[in-house]
Motif scaffolding. Structure first.
Motif, PDB file in Angstrom:
ATOM      1  N   GLU A 113       0.803  -1.217   0.000  1.00 22.14           N
ATOM      2  CA  GLU A 113       0.000   0.000   0.000  1.00 22.14           C
ATOM      3  C   GLU A 113       0.838   1.271   0.000  1.00 22.14           C
ATOM      4  O   GLU A 113       0.295   2.371   0.083  1.00 22.14           O
ATOM      5  N   ALA A 114       2.169   1.109  -0.080  1.00 21.02           N
ATOM      6  CA  ALA A 114       3.063   2.261  -0.245  1.00 21.02           C
ATOM      7  C   ALA A 114       2.802   3.348   0.796  1.00 21.02           C
ATOM      8  O   ALA A 114       2.668   4.526   0.472  1.00 21.02           O
ATOM      9  N   ILE A 115       2.739   2.936   2.054  1.00 21.55           N
ATOM     10  CA  ILE A 115       2.615   3.871   3.167  1.00 21.55           C
ATOM     11  C   ILE A 115       3.994   3.987   3.804  1.00 21.55           C
ATOM     12  O   ILE A 115       4.634   2.973   4.081  1.00 21.55           O
ATOM     13  N   PRO A 116       4.487   5.192   4.046  1.00 21.00           N
ATOM     14  CA  PRO A 116       5.838   5.328   4.601  1.00 21.00           C
ATOM     15  C   PRO A 116       5.994   4.557   5.914  1.00 21.00           C
ATOM     16  O   PRO A 116       5.171   4.678   6.821  1.00 21.00           O
ATOM     17  N   ARG A 117       7.042   3.770   6.003  1.00 19.99           N
ATOM     18  CA  ARG A 117       7.299   3.000   7.229  1.00 19.99           C
ATOM     19  C   ARG A 117       7.374   3.925   8.446  1.00 19.99           C
ATOM     20  O   ARG A 117       6.825   3.616   9.506  1.00 19.99           O
ATOM     21  N   ALA A 118       8.055   5.053   8.296  1.00 18.53           N
ATOM     22  CA  ALA A 118       8.212   5.960   9.432  1.00 18.53           C
ATOM     23  C   ALA A 118       6.863   6.433   9.955  1.00 18.53           C
ATOM     24  O   ALA A 118       6.670   6.593  11.169  1.00 18.53           O
ATOM     25  N   ALA A 119       5.904   6.662   9.042  1.00 22.45           N
ATOM     26  CA  ALA A 119       4.572   7.105   9.465  1.00 22.45           C
ATOM     27  C   ALA A 119       3.867   6.025  10.269  1.00 22.45           C
ATOM     28  O   ALA A 119       3.237   6.303  11.301  1.00 22.45           O
ATOM     29  N   LEU A 120       3.965   4.770   9.816  1.00 24.90           N
ATOM     30  CA  LEU A 120       3.326   3.669  10.528  1.00 24.90           C
ATOM     31  C   LEU A 120       4.000   3.429  11.879  1.00 24.90           C
ATOM     32  O   LEU A 120       3.323   3.173  12.883  1.00 24.90           O
TER      33      LEU A 120
END
Length: 563
Positions: A113-120
């Motif tokens: 889903e191409a969500i930034p790892r840092a954000a998660l």
């Protein structure tokens, strides 16, 4: 006061598909109290003369599982009239999860889903275990209504751990997975989602767990949904083709639950595919079973650079290169022998989704001043200007700019007459927004406002009443979201007020509002006047109110005790 909120003089498009009419809507205690010509007093009155008043839109295909934890309004959803969302699609969910497996779940969200790892890592406050625990975490903490589907990827990881990405499950493990799905259904899940897309992998390059499930496992889990007598089975099978239709048909017949599959679109390379798919599924409906395809209101535009592109994952050589560390990747891109392999892979005769047309890949942003002459031009045009082969021009430009050149493309063509036919089909559900996902590659929140602006007003290829029905009660009916999707006395007061002459989705833009200082693409709207959730105005005049008026939606399996 007779009403908490009174909406006067609007054109009521009630979600049923019936002709719209001029009238008033009275709201009391979060419910629709009355419709018609109302004269009672109200704590607040909104004059909607010249405006349309409809049920709030339901975005059923989102990946807001993480974002909703740090952004309770699911921004930009209310800006487009959305009052309810369904998360957990394509096999991806944040629950159930065992202690220590959180990062395995994150790996799938980051890559698929191409969500930034840092954000998660920064934004998801882990601590739940069961699916019910996760839903409970949201209670009282959401600005829009939020429901979910339990994901096969999470369920398989929960039972099998890291062996979930290595082998098929044993009968005992399938039984444990069935228990996990049953537990999720009892907690209120609106069904099960699964993912057999051969291109979907974790951040470490391993396949997402659900790809290793055999038919015994898949059908076994789906039978649990069937036994609950509620919810849908949502499927991501990868490349869209007619050969998948028999499996959707078999699953619909065996479970007697609505199947939701991806996707029905017009493709220039296969201009009859959409018709063949709809013709193929028609007999399922004629025999009394349901298997709905999804579609969108616009071609899905993707923005990418060669730092993070996923759009070439169908090409094995390209995919392997993208997993290399950046210095090694640059070295490979500059190597003539590697380019020859990339070119051979790109044009190998096999069925893929990507169009393989450099005339449809455009330079969106150039970093160096001398390269800004290419912005807005296709890679084919850039290649001609530079007197190069298109692949060489594409890679050379990227290397010149430290892989930071931004490109944009769409995999699907745009045929208005065909697309309107697809959208109006009773076998199709509109909406694949993917809100909360692909946040650095695109923003498709605005499919509702695009439908109302482009297709209803500008092209006049679908009626206002049919469009609203498709965005509201049609979705609520298929998913089993009770008491929403219609403007009727006793239904939840989820209401969208918009201006038909001006409503539209704006062009995507960058925002830096994600956790850990990460950025994403957002999409604003025009013409949405108020978005009302459970009787409370949560969006008005371009601003979010801040009132957490949303509710956690739970399926009939939860309310009925699921025996």
């Amino acid at each position: 006061m007779d009403y908490d909120l009174l909406i006067k003089n609007g054109r009521i498009v009630d979600g049923s598909g019936l002709p719209s009419f001029i009238g008033d809507v009275g709201i009391k205690d979060g419910k629709i109290a009355e419709l018609g010509r109302l004269r009672g007093s109200a704590a607040r009155t909104i004059d909607a003369e010249g405006l349309a008043v409809s049920p709030g839109f339901i975005d059923h295909h989102t990946h807001m599982d993480g974002q909703i934890l740090w952004d309770p309004f699911g921004t930009c959803e209310p800006q487009h009239g959305v009052t309810s969302i369904i998360m957990g699609n394509c096999g991806l969910a944040l629950a159930p999860v065992k202690d220590g497996d959180e990062d395995a779940i994150v790996k799938s969200f980051v890559r698929v889903e191409a969500i930034p790892r840092a954000a998660l890592e920064k934004g998801v406050p882990w601590g739940w275990k069961s699916y019910g625990d996760y839903l409970n975490k949201l209670e009282g903490n959401v600005g829009i209504n939020v429901g979910g589907i339990v994901g096969h990827i999470a369920v398989r990881q929960f039972v099998m751990g890291e062996e979930s990405v290595e082998r098929k499950a044993t009968s005992a493990e399938i039984d444990k997975m069935r228990e996990a799905v049953d537990d999720a259904m009892r907690a209120g899940s609106f069904g099960l989602s699964t993912n057999r897309n051969e291109r979907h992998m974790r951040e470490d390059g391993l396949p997402v767990p659900s790809r290793l499930a055999d038919d015994e496992e898949l059908f076994g889990l789906c039978e649990v949904v069937s036994a609950s007598n509620s919810g849908v089975i949502q499927m991501n099978m990868g490349r869209h083709c007619v050969e998948q239709i028999p499996q959707y048909d078999e699953l619909a017949r065996r479970t007697r639950r609505p199947i939701v599959w991806q996707s029905v679109q017009y493709k220039e390379s296969e201009p009859e595919l959409w018709k063949n798919m709809l013709d193929g599924i028609a007999h399922t409906f004629r025999d009394g079973y349901q298997a709905y395809g999804l579609t969108h209101t616009v071609p899905l535009m993707r923005h990418f650079s060669m730092k993070d592109a996923q759009i070439f994952d169908e090409f094995p050589v390209w995919k392997n290169l993208m997993f290399l560390p950046e210095p090694a990747r640059k070295q490979a891109f500059a190597d003539a022998a590697t380019r020859a392999k990339m070119r051979e892979d790109f044009f190998a005769p096999r069925a893929i989704s990507f169009h393989r047309n450099w005339g449809r890949v455009f330079v969106e942003k150039a970093v160096k001043p001398e390269n800004r002459q290419y912005v807005g031009k296709s890679v084919a045009e850039v290649a001609a200007q530079r007197q190069q082969d298109p692949l060489d021009a594409f890679l050379d430009l990227s290397l010149e700019e430290n892989l930071e050149t931004t490109f944009e493309t769409t995999n699907r063509g745009f045929n208005p007459e065909v697309m309107s036919t697809i959208m109006k089909s009773p076998y199709v559900i509109i909406g694949t927004s993917d809100a909360g996902a692909h946040v650095q590659f695109g923003a498709d929140f605005g499919y509702c406002t695009t439908l109302l602006g482009m297709w209803v007003r500008d092209r006049q290829l679908i009626s206002l009443e049919q469009a609203i029905h498709k965005l509201t009660y049609h979705v609520a009916s298929v998913y089993g979201i009770e008491g929403r999707g219609l403007l009727r006395p006793g239904f939840a007061a989820d209401v969208t007020i918009f201006n038909p002459p001006t409503v539209k989705a704006c062009a995507p833009e960058w925002a830096e509002d994600y956790p850990a200082g990460t950025k994403r693409m957002i999409q604003r709207s025009e013409g949405i006047c108020q978005t009302i959730v459970n009787g409370k105005v949560v969006y008005e005049e371009g601003k979010i109110s801040g009132e957490l008026a949303g509710q956690v939606l739970r399926s009939a399996a939860c309310r009925n005790g699921h025996r």
